[in-house]
Design an enzyme around this catalytic site. Structure first.
Site, PDB file in Angstrom:
ATOM      1  CG  ASP A 167      13.189  34.971 -26.381  1.00 47.23           C
ATOM      2  OD1 ASP A 167      12.544  35.358 -25.056  1.00 47.23           O
ATOM      3  OD2 ASP A 167      12.451  34.274 -27.202  1.00 47.23           O
TER       4      ASP A 167
ATOM      5  CD  GLU B 275      17.304  29.311 -23.652  1.00 42.07           C
ATOM      6  OE1 GLU B 275      16.414  29.230 -23.624  1.00 42.07           O
ATOM      7  OE2 GLU B 275      17.764  30.378 -24.076  1.00 42.07           O
TER       8      GLU B 275
ATOM      9  CG  HIS C   6      13.457  30.460 -24.821  1.00 38.06           C
ATOM     10  ND1 HIS C   6      14.895  29.169 -25.768  1.00 38.06           N
ATOM     11  CD2 HIS C   6      12.987  30.002 -26.534  1.00 38.06           C
ATOM     12  CE1 HIS C   6      14.659  28.907 -26.563  1.00 38.06           C
ATOM     13  NE2 HIS C   6      13.764  29.071 -27.169  1.00 38.06           N
ATOM     14  CB  ILE C   7       9.271  34.117 -23.907  1.00 46.09           C
ATOM     15  CG1 ILE C   7       9.200  35.590 -23.910  1.00 46.09           C
ATOM     16  CG2 ILE C   7       8.787  33.129 -22.763  1.00 46.09           C
ATOM     17  CD1 ILE C   7       8.313  36.902 -22.887  1.00 46.09           C
ATOM     18  N   GLY C   8       9.920  33.455 -27.534  1.00 45.45           N
ATOM     19  CA  GLY C   8       9.605  34.054 -28.988  1.00 45.45           C
ATOM     20  C   GLY C   8       8.292  33.918 -29.535  1.00 45.45           C
TER      21      GLY C   8
ATOM     22  NE  ARG D 195      17.138  26.111 -29.293  1.00 45.32           N
ATOM     23  CZ  ARG D 195      15.995  26.984 -29.962  1.00 45.32           C
ATOM     24  NH1 ARG D 195      15.170  27.853 -29.724  1.00 45.32           N
ATOM     25  NH2 ARG D 195      15.131  25.570 -30.087  1.00 45.32           N
TER      26      ARG D 195
END
Ligand code: DGY
Length: 320
Positions: free
Chosen positions: A264, A269, A287-289, A240
């Site tokens: 990420d 966001e 943020h595509i983990g 995060r």
């Protein structure tokens, strides 16, 4: 025949999840697929028995106080629940679940990608070839930091942290970790435990964050802690944005104390931090983990398993 419970899907989850949800629920799908505002969440709570939000929907204490009593369960489509005020939801008698386990592989993959990309100048190298500005080669050109054989520090040895440790071991890395409690030997798998974060930082040539964002971990990586990393260390964050003081990170990169970062997750966001864009030693993803087809289906199905159990009068497997 009794009516199906009404399930609100504020975001476009996978097609397989929507299809399965429609078998057991009257689904209200937000076709616009934009984050739901506080007012929308409150309004929808009077129309739905259940909601499957993502980390983009904020169930703050203020929102929870305004929820209609019709809403009985928040079945998150995420493992992280920092967007939910858990005490407020509990006090209101609303069940909350998340989706652990199923995204650990995908998230650790992205952490590995970020680590490798940050260590080996992926941003600068890609840019140079892509823009036709690659005019020179030399043995001293674009020399990076070798991942294989280096030491990695893992902060938070939960499910994702442990998969990350296994992947790092595959690269011959020496794995160290810090966790609230020491893991049993079969889970530790040879990793070195540090009871104290500062002790972990001191030995981490690479540092990968895998702990939840809570009031206690907010700005975990502040200027003081970044300064405790070995010179030339690389920071990876797939957990995060709130864990990292972004201004302090920029300073550490500008001063050369840190060699690079792979991120990420960001404080803001979507969008990220525009100041990061000027730094080719920050390898960034939006943020595509957990964003693989298999994992998105698994997350949706896990959330549905929790809903099914709840409406069958059972305790959901991932009740928080
Ligand atoms: C999670 O599950 O917490 C991921 O960050 C995606 O929301």
């Amino acid at each position: 025949m009794s009516a199906k419970p009404v399930l609100w899907l504020p975001r476009r989850v996978s097609d397989a999840t929507i299809a399965r949800a429609r078998e057991s629920y009257d689904v209200i799908l937000n076709e616009a697929d934009v984050p739901a505002s506080a007012d929308e969440i409150v309004a929808m709570s009077a129309r739905a028995d259940a909601v499957m939000p993502c980390h983009s929907e904020n169930f703050s204490a203020e929102v929870v106080a305004r929820l209609d009593p019709r809403l009985k369960i928040v079945a998150n489509h995420s493992v992280g629940v920092d967007h939910c005020d858990l005490p407020a939801l509990k006090e209101k008698g609303i069940a909350v679940t998340n989706t652990p386990d199923v995204l650990s592989d995908a998230t650790a993959e992205i952490a590995m990608l970020l680590m490798l990309g940050a260590a080996r100048h992926a941003v600068a190298g890609d840019h140079m070839v892509r823009t036709g500005s690659w005019k020179f080669w030399s043995p001293s050109f674009m020399v990076g930091k070798q991942v294989t054989g280096s030491r990695i520090g893992i902060v938070g040895m939960g499910r994702v942290g442990r998969v990350m440790a296994a992947r790092a071991r595959g690269f011959g890395m020496d794995v160290h970790y810090c966790n609230r409690t020491r893991l049993p030997p079969e889970l530790e798998a040879g990793a070195t435990f540090h009871a104290d974060l500062d002790s972990l930082l001191a030995v981490s040539e690479f540092l990968s964050l895998h702990c939840p964002a809570t009031p206690e971990t907010e700005n975990l990586m502040n200027a003081d802690r970044l300064a405790k990393l070995p010179s030339g260390a690389i920071l990876i964050n797939t957990a995060r944005g709130a864990l990292v003081d972004e201004a302090a990170l920029l300073e550490a990169l500008d001063s050369g104390r840190l060699a690079a970062a792979g991120l990420d997750c960001f404080r803001v966001e979507p969008g990220g931090n525009p100041a990061f864009a000027e730094h080719e030693n920050i390898f960034m993803l939006p943020h595509i983990g957990s964003a693989t087809t298999r994992t998105r289906d698994a997350m949706g199905f896990r959330a549905l398993d929790n809903l099914d159990a709840f409406f069958a009068g059972e305790t959901p497997g991932d009740l928080l």
